[in-house]
Write a protein that holds these residues in place. Sequence first.
Motif, PDB file in Angstrom:
ATOM      1  N   GLN A  39      12.434 -37.537  25.344  1.00  0.00           N
ATOM      2  CA  GLN A  39      12.134 -36.286  26.046  1.00  0.00           C
ATOM      3  C   GLN A  39      11.335 -35.393  25.124  1.00  0.00           C
ATOM      4  OE1 GLN A  39      15.563 -33.885  27.292  1.00  0.00           O
ATOM      5  NE2 GLN A  39      14.457 -33.375  29.166  1.00  0.00           N
ATOM      6  N   LYS A  43       9.714 -31.023  28.349  1.00  0.00           N
ATOM      7  CA  LYS A  43       9.252 -31.998  29.342  1.00  0.00           C
ATOM      8  C   LYS A  43      10.410 -32.802  29.917  1.00  0.00           C
ATOM      9  CE  LYS A  43       4.960 -30.902  28.550  1.00  0.00           C
ATOM     10  NZ  LYS A  43       4.172 -30.121  29.567  1.00  0.00           N
ATOM     11  N   GLY A  44      10.078 -33.720  30.803  1.00  0.00           N
ATOM     12  CA  GLY A  44      11.087 -34.527  31.459  1.00  0.00           C
ATOM     13  C   GLY A  44      11.471 -35.766  30.678  1.00  0.00           C
ATOM     14  N   LEU A  45      12.341 -36.560  31.304  1.00  0.00           N
ATOM     15  CA  LEU A  45      12.817 -37.793  30.688  1.00  0.00           C
ATOM     16  C   LEU A  45      11.777 -38.891  30.855  1.00  0.00           C
ATOM     17  CD1 LEU A  45      16.477 -37.745  32.049  1.00  0.00           C
ATOM     18  CD2 LEU A  45      15.671 -36.977  29.807  1.00  0.00           C
TER      19      LEU A  45
ATOM     20  N   TYR B  86      17.462 -34.823  37.320  1.00  0.00           N
ATOM     21  CA  TYR B  86      16.491 -35.907  37.390  1.00  0.00           C
ATOM     22  C   TYR B  86      17.012 -37.029  38.280  1.00  0.00           C
ATOM     23  CZ  TYR B  86      14.452 -33.718  33.245  1.00  0.00           C
ATOM     24  OH  TYR B  86      13.891 -32.830  32.360  1.00  0.00           O
ATOM     25  N   PHE B 100      12.068 -42.493  36.108  1.00  0.00           N
ATOM     26  CA  PHE B 100      12.681 -41.166  36.271  1.00  0.00           C
ATOM     27  C   PHE B 100      11.794 -40.275  37.118  1.00  0.00           C
ATOM     28  CE2 PHE B 100      16.333 -41.297  33.562  1.00  0.00           C
ATOM     29  CZ  PHE B 100      16.027 -42.218  32.569  1.00  0.00           C
ATOM     30  N   GLY B 101      12.433 -39.396  37.865  1.00  0.00           N
ATOM     31  CA  GLY B 101      11.684 -38.380  38.574  1.00  0.00           C
ATOM     32  C   GLY B 101      11.175 -37.316  37.633  1.00  0.00           C
ATOM     33  N   THR B 102      10.370 -36.424  38.158  1.00  0.00           N
ATOM     34  CA  THR B 102       9.712 -35.398  37.351  1.00  0.00           C
ATOM     35  C   THR B 102      10.638 -34.268  36.936  1.00  0.00           C
ATOM     36  OG1 THR B 102       8.960 -34.472  39.456  1.00  0.00           O
ATOM     37  CG2 THR B 102       7.400 -35.837  38.229  1.00  0.00           C
ATOM     38  N   GLY B 103      11.800 -34.205  37.567  1.00  0.00           N
ATOM     39  CA  GLY B 103      12.791 -33.207  37.177  1.00  0.00           C
ATOM     40  C   GLY B 103      12.703 -31.923  37.977  1.00  0.00           C
TER      41      GLY B 103
END
Lengths: 118, 109
Positions: A39, A43-45, B86, B100-103
Amino acid sequence: EVQLVESGGGLVQPGESLRLSCSASGFNFSIYEMTWVRQAPGKGLEWVSYISSGGSIIYYADSVKGRFTISRDNAKNSLFLQMNSLRAEDTAVYYCCYGDYVYYLDYWGQGTLVTVSS
Amino acid sequence: SYVLTQPPSVSVAPGKTARITCGGNNIGSKSVHWYQQKPGQAPVLVVYDDSDRPSGIPERFSGSNSGNTATLTISRVEAGDEADYYCQVWDSNSDHPYVFGTGTKVTVL
């Protein structure tokens, strides 16, 4: 109690290498697939890499393929991520994870921060 | 590769219901899993296989999946539910298995 403890993170310059380790306890490490997820700050995973229980099946995200190498030592309950030719965009918290079923990730370590900067 | 799209943010008042969507091509044919991540902490699995909850996750968290959209529903929202969420699927036909989705950032007003 399941524990996943990552180590090896730190500050490195672009082009340098780093080896992350994940020490596992509280479960039968040798029969589970393991995964690295990262991460970037804010930002996202992002999934990074996967290794099967015996190490014979390995996958990488396109962003790290050819630069990162995942491996494991089942005798020592340890997972590794060798990271070469590091770039600024590799800066992230790296998590070691696994799931009782491979389809999702029940257990996550606390993460280790890798910073790539000159 | 398979793409999962989430709204960047959802705002909800305490006690109300929050719904977080996760869009993907024919996602209804896949099993969807949801993670909650609070600042400075590792993600926590809150829903797996579309609608099942791990031990210790409140019944207020539920999920559904059909067509091109999966949804995580948080009922009777509490301040402690404020977090990033997520979605994730296992893409069995790919050498990039975890997607994974973008959150989505859930803000409790």
